[in-house]
Design an enzyme around this catalytic site. Structure first.
Site, PDB file in Angstrom:
ATOM      1  N   GLY A 114      -0.723 -18.840  45.206  1.00 39.62           N
ATOM      2  CA  GLY A 114      -2.086 -19.264  44.894  1.00 39.62           C
ATOM      3  C   GLY A 114      -2.057 -20.296  43.789  1.00 39.62           C
ATOM      4  O   GLY A 114      -1.367 -20.111  42.783  1.00 39.62           O
ATOM      5  N   GLU A 187      16.974   2.428  29.968  1.00 42.42           N
ATOM      6  CA  GLU A 187      16.723   3.145  31.235  1.00 42.42           C
ATOM      7  C   GLU A 187      17.839   2.851  32.245  1.00 42.42           C
ATOM      8  O   GLU A 187      18.443   3.772  32.808  1.00 42.42           O
ATOM      9  CB  GLU A 187      15.362   2.742  31.816  1.00 42.42           C
ATOM     10  N   LEU A 319       2.986  -3.499  30.082  1.00 47.08           N
ATOM     11  CA  LEU A 319       3.055  -2.182  30.721  1.00 47.08           C
ATOM     12  C   LEU A 319       2.087  -2.124  31.892  1.00 47.08           C
ATOM     13  O   LEU A 319       0.987  -2.705  31.843  1.00 47.08           O
ATOM     14  CB  LEU A 319       2.692  -1.086  29.717  1.00 47.08           C
ATOM     15  N   HIS A 321       0.236   0.362  33.019  1.00 52.96           N
ATOM     16  CA  HIS A 321      -1.064   1.006  32.775  1.00 52.96           C
ATOM     17  C   HIS A 321      -1.950   0.148  31.888  1.00 52.96           C
ATOM     18  O   HIS A 321      -3.179   0.237  31.983  1.00 52.96           O
ATOM     19  CB  HIS A 321      -0.894   2.423  32.217  1.00 52.96           C
ATOM     20  N   HIS A 444       2.574  29.598  26.141  1.00 50.47           N
ATOM     21  CA  HIS A 444       3.960  29.907  25.765  1.00 50.47           C
ATOM     22  C   HIS A 444       4.698  30.419  26.986  1.00 50.47           C
ATOM     23  O   HIS A 444       4.147  31.246  27.709  1.00 50.47           O
ATOM     24  CB  HIS A 444       3.988  30.958  24.669  1.00 50.47           C
TER      25      HIS A 444
HETATM   26  P1  FAD Z   1       3.266  -8.021  37.988  1.00 56.01           P
HETATM   27  O1  FAD Z   1       3.480  -6.618  38.353  1.00 56.01           O
HETATM   28  O2  FAD Z   1       4.417  -8.802  37.506  1.00 56.01           O
HETATM   29  O3  FAD Z   1       2.665  -8.709  39.294  1.00 56.01           O
HETATM   30  C1  FAD Z   1       2.419 -10.058  39.367  1.00 56.01           C
HETATM   31  C2  FAD Z   1       2.362 -10.466  40.810  1.00 56.01           C
HETATM   32  O4  FAD Z   1       1.832 -11.769  40.903  1.00 56.01           O
HETATM   33  C3  FAD Z   1       3.738 -10.519  41.481  1.00 56.01           C
HETATM   34  O5  FAD Z   1       3.713  -9.788  42.678  1.00 56.01           O
HETATM   35  C4  FAD Z   1       3.947 -12.010  41.767  1.00 56.01           C
HETATM   36  O6  FAD Z   1       4.667 -12.249  42.950  1.00 56.01           O
HETATM   37  C5  FAD Z   1       2.517 -12.481  41.915  1.00 56.01           C
HETATM   38  N1  FAD Z   1       2.336 -13.908  41.662  1.00 56.01           N
HETATM   39  C6  FAD Z   1       2.755 -14.627  40.585  1.00 56.01           C
HETATM   40  N2  FAD Z   1       2.324 -15.897  40.676  1.00 56.01           N
HETATM   41  C7  FAD Z   1       1.636 -15.992  41.837  1.00 56.01           C
HETATM   42  C8  FAD Z   1       0.935 -17.046  42.476  1.00 56.01           C
HETATM   43  N3  FAD Z   1       0.829 -18.251  41.925  1.00 56.01           N
HETATM   44  N4  FAD Z   1       0.348 -16.785  43.658  1.00 56.01           N
HETATM   45  C9  FAD Z   1       0.419 -15.553  44.210  1.00 56.01           C
HETATM   46  N5  FAD Z   1       1.048 -14.514  43.645  1.00 56.01           N
HETATM   47  C10 FAD Z   1       1.639 -14.737  42.465  1.00 56.01           C
HETATM   48  N6  FAD Z   1       5.748  -0.532  33.022  1.00 56.01           N
HETATM   49  C11 FAD Z   1       5.282   0.720  32.846  1.00 56.01           C
HETATM   50  O7  FAD Z   1       4.143   0.889  32.434  1.00 56.01           O
HETATM   51  N7  FAD Z   1       6.052   1.811  33.139  1.00 56.01           N
HETATM   52  C12 FAD Z   1       7.316   1.682  33.588  1.00 56.01           C
HETATM   53  O8  FAD Z   1       7.991   2.681  33.845  1.00 56.01           O
HETATM   54  C13 FAD Z   1       7.844   0.375  33.772  1.00 56.01           C
HETATM   55  N8  FAD Z   1       9.089   0.210  34.217  1.00 56.01           N
HETATM   56  C14 FAD Z   1       9.563  -1.057  34.405  1.00 56.01           C
HETATM   57  C15 FAD Z   1      10.880  -1.205  34.833  1.00 56.01           C
HETATM   58  C16 FAD Z   1      11.402  -2.473  35.024  1.00 56.01           C
HETATM   59  C17 FAD Z   1      12.824  -2.620  35.507  1.00 56.01           C
HETATM   60  C18 FAD Z   1      10.580  -3.617  34.802  1.00 56.01           C
HETATM   61  C19 FAD Z   1      11.120  -4.991  35.050  1.00 56.01           C
HETATM   62  C20 FAD Z   1       9.276  -3.468  34.365  1.00 56.01           C
HETATM   63  C21 FAD Z   1       8.766  -2.193  34.149  1.00 56.01           C
HETATM   64  N9  FAD Z   1       7.472  -1.989  33.677  1.00 56.01           N
HETATM   65  C22 FAD Z   1       7.005  -0.726  33.478  1.00 56.01           C
HETATM   66  C23 FAD Z   1       6.582  -3.120  33.383  1.00 56.01           C
HETATM   67  C24 FAD Z   1       5.592  -3.334  34.533  1.00 56.01           C
HETATM   68  O9  FAD Z   1       6.316  -3.553  35.720  1.00 56.01           O
HETATM   69  C25 FAD Z   1       4.694  -4.517  34.235  1.00 56.01           C
HETATM   70  O10 FAD Z   1       4.087  -4.342  32.969  1.00 56.01           O
HETATM   71  C26 FAD Z   1       3.608  -4.625  35.281  1.00 56.01           C
HETATM   72  O11 FAD Z   1       4.165  -4.800  36.563  1.00 56.01           O
HETATM   73  C27 FAD Z   1       2.681  -5.806  34.975  1.00 56.01           C
HETATM   74  O12 FAD Z   1       1.710  -5.889  35.951  1.00 56.01           O
HETATM   75  P2  FAD Z   1       0.995  -7.257  36.291  1.00 56.01           P
HETATM   76  O13 FAD Z   1      -0.004  -6.924  37.340  1.00 56.01           O
HETATM   77  O14 FAD Z   1       0.546  -7.926  35.069  1.00 56.01           O
HETATM   78  O15 FAD Z   1       2.129  -8.203  36.896  1.00 56.01           O
HETATM   79  P1  NAI Z   2      12.241  -4.956  25.341  1.00 59.60           P
HETATM   80  O1  NAI Z   2      11.387  -5.843  24.546  1.00 59.60           O
HETATM   81  O2  NAI Z   2      11.860  -3.552  25.542  1.00 59.60           O
HETATM   82  O3  NAI Z   2      13.695  -4.917  24.721  1.00 59.60           O
HETATM   83  C1  NAI Z   2      14.439  -6.077  24.496  1.00 59.60           C
HETATM   84  C2  NAI Z   2      15.496  -5.748  23.470  1.00 59.60           C
HETATM   85  O4  NAI Z   2      16.410  -6.802  23.426  1.00 59.60           O
HETATM   86  C3  NAI Z   2      14.934  -5.564  22.068  1.00 59.60           C
HETATM   87  O5  NAI Z   2      15.442  -4.392  21.525  1.00 59.60           O
HETATM   88  C4  NAI Z   2      15.401  -6.807  21.331  1.00 59.60           C
HETATM   89  O6  NAI Z   2      15.599  -6.588  19.966  1.00 59.60           O
HETATM   90  C5  NAI Z   2      16.694  -7.092  22.067  1.00 59.60           C
HETATM   91  N1  NAI Z   2      17.147  -8.480  22.038  1.00 59.60           N
HETATM   92  C6  NAI Z   2      16.392  -9.604  22.143  1.00 59.60           C
HETATM   93  N2  NAI Z   2      17.190 -10.700  22.136  1.00 59.60           N
HETATM   94  C7  NAI Z   2      18.471 -10.244  22.032  1.00 59.60           C
HETATM   95  C8  NAI Z   2      19.744 -10.880  21.994  1.00 59.60           C
HETATM   96  N3  NAI Z   2      19.855 -12.190  22.054  1.00 59.60           N
HETATM   97  N4  NAI Z   2      20.845 -10.107  21.868  1.00 59.60           N
HETATM   98  C9  NAI Z   2      20.750  -8.758  21.810  1.00 59.60           C
HETATM   99  N5  NAI Z   2      19.552  -8.105  21.849  1.00 59.60           N
HETATM  100  C10 NAI Z   2      18.445  -8.831  21.972  1.00 59.60           C
HETATM  101  O7  NAI Z   2      12.458  -5.737  26.736  1.00 59.60           O
HETATM  102  P2  NAI Z   2      13.105  -5.262  28.097  1.00 59.60           P
HETATM  103  O8  NAI Z   2      13.900  -4.031  27.919  1.00 59.60           O
HETATM  104  O9  NAI Z   2      13.750  -6.463  28.680  1.00 59.60           O
HETATM  105  O10 NAI Z   2      11.840  -4.912  28.962  1.00 59.60           O
HETATM  106  C11 NAI Z   2      10.801  -5.873  29.139  1.00 59.60           C
HETATM  107  C12 NAI Z   2       9.493  -5.196  29.177  1.00 59.60           C
HETATM  108  O11 NAI Z   2       9.325  -4.495  30.397  1.00 59.60           O
HETATM  109  C13 NAI Z   2       9.334  -4.135  28.104  1.00 59.60           C
HETATM  110  O12 NAI Z   2       8.898  -4.705  26.905  1.00 59.60           O
HETATM  111  C14 NAI Z   2       8.312  -3.246  28.674  1.00 59.60           C
HETATM  112  O13 NAI Z   2       7.059  -3.748  28.340  1.00 59.60           O
HETATM  113  C15 NAI Z   2       8.531  -3.361  30.167  1.00 59.60           C
HETATM  114  N6  NAI Z   2       9.218  -2.168  30.643  1.00 59.60           N
HETATM  115  C16 NAI Z   2       8.613  -0.965  30.490  1.00 59.60           C
HETATM  116  C17 NAI Z   2       9.228   0.179  30.888  1.00 59.60           C
HETATM  117  C18 NAI Z   2       8.551   1.465  30.660  1.00 59.60           C
HETATM  118  O14 NAI Z   2       7.372   1.474  30.356  1.00 59.60           O
HETATM  119  N7  NAI Z   2       9.230   2.594  30.802  1.00 59.60           N
HETATM  120  C19 NAI Z   2      10.539   0.172  31.524  1.00 59.60           C
HETATM  121  C20 NAI Z   2      11.104  -1.143  31.610  1.00 59.60           C
HETATM  122  C21 NAI Z   2      10.439  -2.254  31.206  1.00 59.60           C
END
Ligand code: FAD
Ligand code: NAI
Length: 466
Positions: A114, A187, A319, A321, A444
């Site tokens: 989009g 994780e 995040l 949520h 408990h």
């Molecule tokens: P996204 O989920 O990134 O969705 C954006 C969408 O927009 C994508 O599908 C993309 O293809 C689409 N898009 C982008 N540009 C365009 C365009 N121009 N046209 C059409 N479509 C487009 N968060 C948690 O709360 N709990 C977790 O346990 C958690 N675990 C995670 C684990 C990993 C490995 C990672 C990478 C992230 C995790 N997160 C977690 C973070 C979470 O995934 C994101 O915060 C969340 O997905 C953000 O939602 P969003 O809707 O902003 O964007």
């Molecule tokens: P993060 O911000 O959680 O962690 C990145 C880490 O890398 C930090 O501790 C930072 O100090 C370190 N760092 C940055 N630059 C560095 C460098 N050059 N060398 C060594 N360490 C360095 O980011 P992450 O783990 O990549 O996840 C991205 C986001 O995805 C998170 O911030 C979170 O919002 C979301 N996420 C949420 C999850 C959940 O809710 N359970 C699970 C996975 C991702």
């Protein structure tokens, strides 16, 4: 106009915004460039990572804990192909669920990239190059984020990988080097450490999960080391090189000392994520990003009157949520309602085992702001329920205002912390004091008794079981 609202991006921000818009009577469309709906979270984030965390946790239990429980089985083996396949099935059932919800709510789904033609016109370019033009009164941008690469070592997706590839590997790494001891690093590092990889985490700052309360990072480092994960804090990575057969990572201690050279078969770079706006054509409507983010006001409105942005692409925690709350917020606002998002009470969870979960202020933030506070802690090892399950690592820490006793933060590392934190959110949403929670009856034996005991400790240093 064809639509009242077009949502760009179908992650948890976008699809939830679309559903709420449809519920409120808006003619709604969603545009997604990938084949499946659900965004990062469902396809390559929250859901697949939790699927692998659960599988690897089952393996650990079978391998390390069954015998002690009196369950004798032959030594379990990892069938990694099946583990990855099951993860794929879990993802599929979730993304199919979103497609069903779009249908149920009569939301038109347009597959393709989009991009803005003007503030009321969105061009959708599908994979085969076909262009469709849609018109709309309002637009909600929810285009999410992508992994941040190291400035000196791009993701080659073979040995230098992001979380996306780490969820899709063909083999269990022999030695996984993780750069960044944040949420993804801990994780996914846990997943592979549990199923047999040597895992080394190199973190720049002096704590793991450094955005959370310091006590959590300290305890997680202790437990991670116990689980065999090697942790180097305070190290600056200077080079990452894929030599073909292996990856070599060089790092230096920030405060001087011996340089580190690690050799592994994979290097997971998890140093944060950056907002994603490529191909969106923001220039067509005069929006400039700031540090990659789309600037929005307190109502999530961009500088263009009918264009809103939510989720990872705007300021705040990345995040799922948080993105969902913002999606609902914008939809309800468009319908003339007066919604509210309490950003202080967006909980953060790390799904390691033990889990880490937090809400509210950290002790470091309270110290910095000069607010007078008191703390109460309770260790899992003093909890009957935790002893019964042998999950005795961890603690609950409650921070409360020193004068009023209002709870200001709840930080838990321990079994089932991810679910328990909801109680902290509820208490804080209703502005409970530590004593309010301390006086409530908690069943408990449950893990939640640790929260009650920590509140007892915070309200008048009168925890019972320690
Ligand atoms: P996204 O989920 O990134 O969705 C954006 C969408 O927009 C994508 O599908 C993309 O293809 C689409 N898009 C982008 N540009 C365009 C365009 N121009 N046209 C059409 N479509 C487009 N968060 C948690 O709360 N709990 C977790 O346990 C958690 N675990 C995670 C684990 C990993 C490995 C990672 C990478 C992230 C995790 N997160 C977690 C973070 C979470 O995934 C994101 O915060 C969340 O997905 C953000 O939602 P969003 O809707 O902003 O964007
Ligand atoms: P993060 O911000 O959680 O962690 C990145 C880490 O890398 C930090 O501790 C930072 O100090 C370190 N760092 C940055 N630059 C560095 C460098 N050059 N060398 C060594 N360490 C360095 O980011 P992450 O783990 O990549 O996840 C991205 C986001 O995805 C998170 O911030 C979170 O919002 C979301 N996420 C949420 C999850 C959940 O809710 N359970 C699970 C996975 C991702």
């Amino acid at each position: 106009m064809q639509y009242n609202v077009i949502v760009i991006g179908s992650g948890p921000g976008g699809y939830v915004a679309a559903i709420r818009c449809a519920q409120l009577g808006f003619k709604t469309a969603i545009v997604e460039k990938y084949d499946t709906l659900g965004g990062t979270c469902l396809n390559v984030g929250c859901i697949p990572s939790k699927a692998l965390l659960d599988s690897s946790e089952h393996f650990t239990n079978a391998k390390e804990h069954f015998a002690e429980h009196g369950i004798d089985i032959p030594a379990p083996k990892v069938n990694f192909t099946q583990m990855i396949k099951r993860k794929g099935d879990v993802v599929k059932s979730n993304v199919d669920g979103i497609a069903y919800l779009m249908k149920k709510n009569k939301i038109d789904v347009h597959k393709g990239v989009g991009s803005f033609v003007d503030k009321n016109t969105i061009k959708v370019t599908s994979k085969d190059g076909k262009e469709t033009t849609l018109t709309t009164e309002k637009v909600i941008i929810a285009t999410g984020s992508k992994p941040t690469p190291l400035p000196f070592a791009a993701f080659d997706k073979k040995r230098i990988i992001s979380s996306t590839e780490a969820l899709e590997l063909k083999e269990v790494p022999k030695h996984l080097i993780v750069i960044g001891g944040g949420v993804i690093g801990m994780e996914l590092g846990s997943v592979y450490a549990r199923i047999g990889s040597k895992v080394t985490v190199v973190e720049f700052l002096d704590s793991l999960i450094p955005t959370m309360d310091g006590t959590m990072g300290k305890e997680l480092a202790r437990v991670a080391k116990k689980q065999g994960i090697e942790v180097y804090l305070g190290h600056k990575v200077t080079a990452v090189e894929n030599t073909g057969s292996e990856v070599v990572v060089k790092a230096e201690p920030k405060n001087g000392g011996t340089a580190l050279e690690l050799k592994g078969d994979y290097c997971l770079v998890s140093i944060g994520r950056r907002p994603y706006t490529d191909g969106l054509g923001l220039d067509k409507i005069g929006i400039q990003t700031e540090k990659g983010q789309i600037p929005v006001d307190d109502h999530l409105k961009t500088k263009v009157d009918n264009v809103y942005a939510i989720g990872d692409v705007v300021r705040g925690a990345m995040l799922a949520h948080k993105a969902e709350e913002e999606g609902v917020y914008v939809a309800e606002q468009l319908a003339g309602q007066k919604p509210h998002v309490n950003y202080l009470l967006i909980p953060g969870v790390v799904y390691t085992w033990p889990e880490v979960a937090s809400v509210g202020y950290t002790e470091e933030q309270l110290k910095q702001s000069g607010r007078a506070y008191k703390t109460g802690s309770f260790p899992y090892k003093a909890l009957g329920r935790a002893r019964a399950s042998m999950d005795t690592d961890g603690l609950v820490k409650v921070l409360a205002d020193r004068q009023t006793d209002e709870i200001l933060g709840v930080h838990i590392i321990g079994a089932r912390a991810a679910d328990m934190i909801a109680a902290g959110v509820t208490a804080m949403e209703f502005r409970a004091s530590a004593e309010d929670v301390a006086r409530m009856s908690h069943a408990h034996p449950t893990y939640m008794e640790a929260v009650k005991e920590a509140c007892l400790a915070a309200s008048d240093n009168r925890a019972i079981h320690i």
